[in-house]
Motif scaffolding. Structure first.
Motif, mmCIF file in Angstrom:
data_model
loop_
_atom_site.group_PDB
_atom_site.id
_atom_site.type_symbol
_atom_site.label_atom_id
_atom_site.label_comp_id
_atom_site.label_asym_id
_atom_site.label_seq_id
_atom_site.Cartn_x
_atom_site.Cartn_y
_atom_site.Cartn_z
ATOM 1 N N LYS A 32 0.817 -1.227 0.000
ATOM 2 C CA LYS A 32 0.000 0.000 0.000
ATOM 3 C C LYS A 32 0.843 1.266 0.000
ATOM 4 O O LYS A 32 0.413 2.308 -0.495
ATOM 5 C CB LYS A 32 -0.920 -0.020 1.228
ATOM 6 C CG LYS A 32 -2.098 -0.977 1.074
ATOM 7 C CD LYS A 32 -3.316 -0.442 1.834
ATOM 8 C CE LYS A 32 -4.547 -1.293 1.592
ATOM 9 N NZ LYS A 32 -4.627 -2.434 2.530
ATOM 10 N N SER A 33 2.069 1.164 0.581
ATOM 11 C CA SER A 33 2.859 2.391 0.694
ATOM 12 C C SER A 33 3.654 2.695 -0.582
ATOM 13 O O SER A 33 4.357 3.696 -0.655
ATOM 14 C CB SER A 33 3.795 2.288 1.900
ATOM 15 O OG SER A 33 4.624 1.161 1.735
ATOM 16 N N ALA A 34 3.549 1.826 -1.576
ATOM 17 C CA ALA A 34 4.269 2.071 -2.828
ATOM 18 C C ALA A 34 3.777 3.370 -3.464
ATOM 19 O O ALA A 34 2.575 3.649 -3.465
ATOM 20 C CB ALA A 34 4.025 0.905 -3.789
ATOM 21 N N SER A 35 4.714 4.156 -3.997
ATOM 22 C CA SER A 35 4.239 5.399 -4.615
ATOM 23 C C SER A 35 3.524 5.054 -5.923
ATOM 24 O O SER A 35 3.985 4.221 -6.701
ATOM 25 C CB SER A 35 5.387 6.381 -4.823
ATOM 26 O OG SER A 35 6.447 5.739 -5.476
ATOM 27 N N GLU A 37 3.154 6.185 -8.799
ATOM 28 C CA GLU A 37 3.786 6.208 -10.118
ATOM 29 C C GLU A 37 4.689 4.991 -10.349
ATOM 30 O O GLU A 37 5.132 4.758 -11.470
ATOM 31 C CB GLU A 37 4.536 7.531 -10.361
ATOM 32 C CG GLU A 37 5.839 7.704 -9.616
ATOM 33 C CD GLU A 37 5.670 8.362 -8.244
ATOM 34 O OE1 GLU A 37 4.529 8.369 -7.715
ATOM 35 O OE2 GLU A 37 6.677 8.851 -7.700
ATOM 36 N N CYS A 38 4.926 4.205 -9.293
ATOM 37 C CA CYS A 38 5.759 3.006 -9.460
ATOM 38 C C CYS A 38 4.932 1.723 -9.509
ATOM 39 O O CYS A 38 5.488 0.621 -9.473
ATOM 40 C CB CYS A 38 6.795 2.932 -8.348
ATOM 41 S SG CYS A 38 7.983 4.290 -8.442
ATOM 42 N N VAL A 39 3.623 1.864 -9.556
ATOM 43 C CA VAL A 39 2.741 0.698 -9.595
ATOM 44 C C VAL A 39 2.330 0.408 -11.034
ATOM 45 O O VAL A 39 1.924 1.319 -11.769
ATOM 46 C CB VAL A 39 1.487 0.957 -8.723
ATOM 47 C CG1 VAL A 39 0.437 -0.114 -8.959
ATOM 48 C CG2 VAL A 39 1.879 1.034 -7.257
ATOM 49 N N PHE A 40 2.470 -0.845 -11.448
ATOM 50 C CA PHE A 40 1.985 -1.253 -12.766
ATOM 51 C C PHE A 40 0.692 -2.031 -12.534
ATOM 52 O O PHE A 40 0.706 -3.214 -12.194
ATOM 53 C CB PHE A 40 3.036 -2.116 -13.475
ATOM 54 C CG PHE A 40 2.649 -2.492 -14.882
ATOM 55 C CD1 PHE A 40 2.459 -1.511 -15.852
ATOM 56 C CD2 PHE A 40 2.476 -3.822 -15.247
ATOM 57 C CE1 PHE A 40 2.106 -1.852 -17.157
ATOM 58 C CE2 PHE A 40 2.116 -4.171 -16.550
ATOM 59 C CZ PHE A 40 1.928 -3.178 -17.510
ATOM 60 N N ASN A 41 -0.424 -1.339 -12.746
ATOM 61 C CA ASN A 41 -1.725 -1.910 -12.392
ATOM 62 C C ASN A 41 -2.427 -2.470 -13.631
ATOM 63 O O ASN A 41 -3.555 -2.096 -13.943
ATOM 64 C CB ASN A 41 -2.548 -0.800 -11.715
ATOM 65 C CG ASN A 41 -3.809 -1.334 -11.038
ATOM 66 O OD1 ASN A 41 -4.073 -2.540 -11.071
ATOM 67 N ND2 ASN A 41 -4.594 -0.442 -10.460
ATOM 68 N N TYR A 42 -1.741 -3.359 -14.363
ATOM 69 C CA TYR A 42 -2.338 -3.974 -15.554
ATOM 70 C C TYR A 42 -2.073 -5.470 -15.534
ATOM 71 O O TYR A 42 -1.038 -5.902 -15.034
ATOM 72 C CB TYR A 42 -1.765 -3.343 -16.831
ATOM 73 C CG TYR A 42 -2.110 -1.880 -16.939
ATOM 74 C CD1 TYR A 42 -3.333 -1.461 -17.469
ATOM 75 C CD2 TYR A 42 -1.226 -0.921 -16.464
ATOM 76 C CE1 TYR A 42 -3.659 -0.110 -17.521
ATOM 77 C CE2 TYR A 42 -1.544 0.424 -16.521
ATOM 78 C CZ TYR A 42 -2.763 0.827 -17.048
ATOM 79 O OH TYR A 42 -3.086 2.152 -17.092
ATOM 80 N N ALA A 57 12.961 2.479 -10.176
ATOM 81 C CA ALA A 57 13.887 1.395 -9.847
ATOM 82 C C ALA A 57 13.121 0.254 -9.194
ATOM 83 O O ALA A 57 13.359 -0.916 -9.474
ATOM 84 C CB ALA A 57 14.984 1.913 -8.927
ATOM 85 N N LYS A 58 12.177 0.605 -8.318
ATOM 86 C CA LYS A 58 11.354 -0.417 -7.675
ATOM 87 C C LYS A 58 9.960 -0.372 -8.278
ATOM 88 O O LYS A 58 9.277 0.653 -8.173
ATOM 89 C CB LYS A 58 11.240 -0.150 -6.173
ATOM 90 C CG LYS A 58 12.543 -0.280 -5.441
ATOM 91 C CD LYS A 58 12.346 -0.019 -3.956
ATOM 92 C CE LYS A 58 13.680 -0.194 -3.242
ATOM 93 N NZ LYS A 58 13.548 0.086 -1.789
ATOM 94 N N VAL A 59 9.568 -1.452 -8.902
ATOM 95 C CA VAL A 59 8.265 -1.504 -9.560
ATOM 96 C C VAL A 59 7.382 -2.510 -8.814
ATOM 97 O O VAL A 59 7.857 -3.568 -8.387
ATOM 98 C CB VAL A 59 8.420 -1.907 -11.037
ATOM 99 C CG1 VAL A 59 7.060 -2.137 -11.692
ATOM 100 C CG2 VAL A 59 9.200 -0.839 -11.791
ATOM 101 N N TYR A 60 6.109 -2.159 -8.665
ATOM 102 C CA TYR A 60 5.156 -3.022 -7.959
ATOM 103 C C TYR A 60 4.104 -3.517 -8.928
ATOM 104 O O TYR A 60 3.475 -2.697 -9.615
ATOM 105 C CB TYR A 60 4.485 -2.236 -6.818
ATOM 106 C CG TYR A 60 5.493 -1.729 -5.822
ATOM 107 C CD1 TYR A 60 5.762 -2.435 -4.657
ATOM 108 C CD2 TYR A 60 6.217 -0.555 -6.076
ATOM 109 C CE1 TYR A 60 6.720 -2.000 -3.757
ATOM 110 C CE2 TYR A 60 7.177 -0.111 -5.183
ATOM 111 C CZ TYR A 60 7.427 -0.829 -4.025
ATOM 112 O OH TYR A 60 8.381 -0.400 -3.139
ATOM 113 N N GLY A 61 3.925 -4.832 -8.988
ATOM 114 C CA GLY A 61 2.908 -5.367 -9.885
ATOM 115 C C GLY A 61 3.302 -6.733 -10.407
ATOM 116 O O GLY A 61 4.251 -7.349 -9.923
#
Ligand SMILES: *[C@@H]1O[C@H](CO)[C@@H](O)[C@H](O)[C@H]1NC(C)=O
Ligand SMILES: *[C@@H]1O[C@H](CO)[C@@H](O)[C@H](O)[C@H]1NC(C)=O
Ligand SMILES: *[C@@H]1O[C@H](CO)[C@@H](O)[C@H](O)[C@H]1NC(C)=O
Ligand SMILES: *[C@@H]1O[C@H](CO)[C@@H](O)[C@H](O)[C@H]1NC(C)=O
Ligand SMILES: *[C@@H]1O[C@H](CO)[C@@H](O)[C@H](O)[C@H]1NC(C)=O
Ligand SMILES: *[C@@H]1O[C@H](CO)[C@@H](O)[C@H](O)[C@H]1NC(C)=O
Ligand SMILES: *[C@@H]1O[C@H](CO)[C@@H](O)[C@H](O)[C@H]1NC(C)=O
Ligand SMILES: *[C@@H]1O[C@H](CO)[C@@H](O)[C@H](O)[C@H]1NC(C)=O
Ligand SMILES: *[C@@H]1O[C@H](CO)[C@@H](O)[C@H](O)[C@H]1NC(C)=O
Ligand SMILES: *[C@@H]1O[C@H](CO)[C@@H](O)[C@H](O)[C@H]1NC(C)=O
Ligand SMILES: *[C@@H]1O[C@H](CO)[C@@H](O)[C@H](O)[C@H]1NC(C)=O
Ligand SMILES: *[C@@H]1O[C@H](CO)[C@@H](O)[C@H](O)[C@H]1NC(C)=O
Length: 511
Positions: A32-35, A37-42, A57-61
């Motif tokens: 939840k704390s990921a910024s 703009e670094c989340v790939f929600n697809y 650098a750190k991507v979430y998804g």
């Protein structure tokens, strides 16, 4: 017919996309704390979604590359150029990819994949021939040391024979590599009475050797070609007499972090197991040098016994036991090719150059002159008692490395009433395997006993990490360390102690 197929296909695909959407939701809720703009929600990387791939650098998804991904490798490389860590996972499935060389971080040496919330799946890619870049992807274990779900399956042109021994994949025991043109071992978690014949040609197992609830008395000769087992041996509630079927086993590995509780050997509830009888004692290896090597042996045949060599093997390999419900085999030799083995009766009667003593060593007043006899002692299968002597130091015990203490009722070490002794020290000890009572009593020794060390007791060197504490921890008691305690003066019995069955718990303080 074609119509039905179409409906089936659509519903399957729909289900699968739906699935990934659910999994993606779970992944993103875990971070939840990921910024944003670094989340790939697809749920897919395709020509529409690729432009939203985060330049972080750190991507979430979850990165899903499938039959819908008709992008050039150069486009993927560009999208992934800034990503050095991926939190979530990877699914490359039914794709047209021939290799996985489109992650720039991996090409540069390391892509960190924190996959505990999802996993890594490389499945059914019929053109895939080259997965070298997996060698540079580290799939991080979770905080309990559990590996993530990591599978490379049904890629029909992929020769994955060497994958498991190279790069980072060599660290992982649970990696599943199956149904490819060539695989790198056999899955040890699918062994049953009926699947055994399929293991005839296996030299390597991953996911451990797991054999449970096969109560029929089994011939496990089908496993006799195994040379490497990744993930430990777990045999429970099964009809196994001994482990001599592992006649070619050379290496037994686990990936157990400091905090991990994965067993290198777990033998529980095998009611006809009477011996280990390893044909050759294998190399025991933890991929994490600082991690623990844990074993557990209980509820087997009541007369299950281990040989001197087997106990020495566990001691030397820094193995710690959760339970050790075994005894010393009665046919135990008095000599091996390398060790001079003695049975303790009294210091006076003890031979001069024993390397291994079976029985409690009891040094009393008058025994001082015999103390130097212990100068070659390396293994003690018993406890150590020094009482009412005039010794000034413990130098004759400098070579003592290993203690096996299978007598629950006595302290492991009892050093009392030695008026001239101002320090107890066993610098060589590396492993103490015991039945849970790790008591060491120091009382009524020299008035300055341990005073130079702020009055706190210590006996061994290097008890500083979680792993070494598990092996070498002692619970100090007695007036020289704190409160005075009542203890029983021990006297040598002429009777040779028989090592009988104990069931005990060592790990009570290790959570
Ligand atoms: C991801 O997208 C879904 C809808 O497509 C939305 O409901 C959800 O809030 C998004 N999650 C994040 C973390 O942006
Ligand atoms: C491929 O794309 C189509 C159209 O966008 C979609 O319906 C289908 O679910 C996708 N397939 C997979 C496996 O994601
Ligand atoms: C991404 O990497 C490229 C080239 O390495 C660099 O020019 C760019 O500034 C980076 N973008 C971000 C957002 O860090
Ligand atoms: C990976 O595959 C792509 C597309 O087939 C190809 O252009 C590239 O050269 C390959 N890379 C490696 C390292 O083999
Ligand atoms: C791989 O192939 C086998 C045999 O065809 C099949 O049973 C299994 O479900 C497949 N696994 C995956 C992940 O597709
Ligand atoms: C083992 O290898 C032999 C010789 O290559 C082969 O004939 C046999 O089918 C194999 N057995 C199994 C269970 O794979
Ligand atoms: C091990 O068990 C097998 C039967 O499974 C038996 O034939 C063999 O003698 C046993 N070996 C030892 C050393 O106990
Ligand atoms: C056991 O631990 C000691 C340190 O206490 C170390 O010196 C030794 O190399 C270890 N032995 C093995 C086989 O790991
Ligand atoms: C070992 O020595 C003891 C006496 O010290 C003796 O009773 C026993 O029979 C010996 N065992 C063997 C296997 O020689
Ligand atoms: C040791 O000395 C104490 C006190 O002098 C005495 O009470 C005890 O009996 C002695 N123990 C032995 C085993 O000699
Ligand atoms: C451990 O040793 C101490 C000191 O002799 C004794 O009081 C205690 O009862 C023992 N504990 C067990 C579990 O045997
Ligand atoms: C354990 O110690 C007690 C007391 O010294 C002794 O009577 C008993 O025989 C020992 N048991 C074993 C298994 O060594």
């Amino acid at each position: 017919m074609r119509f039905i197929f179409l409906i089936l296909t659509i519903s399957l695909l729909h289900y699968s996309t739906q699935d990934i959407a659910e999994d993606l939701k779970h992944v993103l809720e875990s971070y939840k704390s990921a910024s944003p703009e670094c989340v790939f929600n697809y749920t897919e990387v395709n020509s529409k979604t690729i432009k939203f791939f985060p330049q972080c650098a750190k991507v979430y998804g979850i990165i899903v590359i499938n039959q819908n991904t008709s992008l050039k490798t150069s486009q993927l490389e560009k999208a992934f150029q800034n990503m050095t860590s991926l939190y979530g996972g990877l699914r490359i499935e039914n794709s047209k990819m021939t290799n996985l060389s489109f992650f720039p971080a991996a090409e540069n040496g390391l892509l960190r994949v924190y996959c505990k919330t999802y996993g890594v799946y490389i499945q059914n890619n019929q053109y895939l021939t080259d997965v070298t870049s997996l060698g540079a992807m580290y799939m991080y274990e979770d905080e309990y040391g559990e590996e993530c779900d990591y599978r490379i399956e049904n890629n029909t042109k992929l020769d994955a024979e060497n994958l498991c021994d190279t790069g980072y994949p060599r660290f992982f025991m649970d990696l599943k590599v199956k149904g490819n043109m060539k695989d790198c071992g056999c899955p040890g978690d699918e062994i049953t009475q009926s699947s055994l014949p399929n293991y005839r040609n296996c030299t390597k197992l991953y996911r451990g050797l797991n054999y449970e609830n096969e109560v029929m008395i089994n011939n496990l000769d089908a496993l006799s070609n195994l040379e490497v087992i990744k993930g430990g041996i777990n045999i429970q509630d099964s009809g196994v007499h001994n482990l001599s079927f592992l006649e070619n086993l050379k290496t037994l590995k686990v990936n157990n972090l400091i905090v991990g509780h994965k067993m290198i050997l777990n033998l529980v509830g095998n009611v006809i197991l009477e011996r280990l009888a390893f044909s050759n004692l294998p190399e025991l290896k933890n991929m994490d040098d600082k991690g623990v090597k844990l074993a557990n042996i209980k509820f087997n045949h009541p007369s299950l016994c281990l040989t001197i060599e087997e106990y020495c093997f566990f001691l030397e390999n820094n193995v710690s036991f959760i339970n050790l419900d075994t005894k010393l085999c009665e046919d135990a030799k008095n000599e091996t090719s390398t060790l001079n083995i003695c049975r303790f009766q009294s210091m006076k009667d003890l031979e001069d150059s024993c390397n291994l003593v079976i029985g409690d060593i009891i040094m009393k007043s008058g025994d001082e002159e015999h103390f130097p006899k212990l100068k070659d002692l390396v293994y003690l299968f018993g406890s150590l008692v020094i009482e009412n002597t005039t010794i000034e130091n413990m130098e004759p015990l400098n070579k003592l490395r290993y203690i096996l203490h299978l007598n629950g009722s006595n302290p492991i070490v009892q050093i009392v009433g030695n008026q001239k002794l101002n320090r107890a020290y066993l610098p060589g000890v590396q492993n103490i395997i015991t039945n849970g009572n790790r008591t060491a009593i120091f009382q009524n020794n020299h008035p300055e006993f341990f005073k130079d060390e702020e009055g706190s007791c210590s006996l061994l060197e290097g008890v500083d990490t979680d792993e070494s504490k598990l092996r070498m921890r002692l619970d100090f008691a007695g007036g020289d360390c704190g409160e005075k305690v009542d203890f029983v003066y021990r006297s040598s019995s002429s009777k040779i102690p028989t090592l009988i069955v104990f069931s005990f718990v060592v790990l009570t303080n290790f959570a």
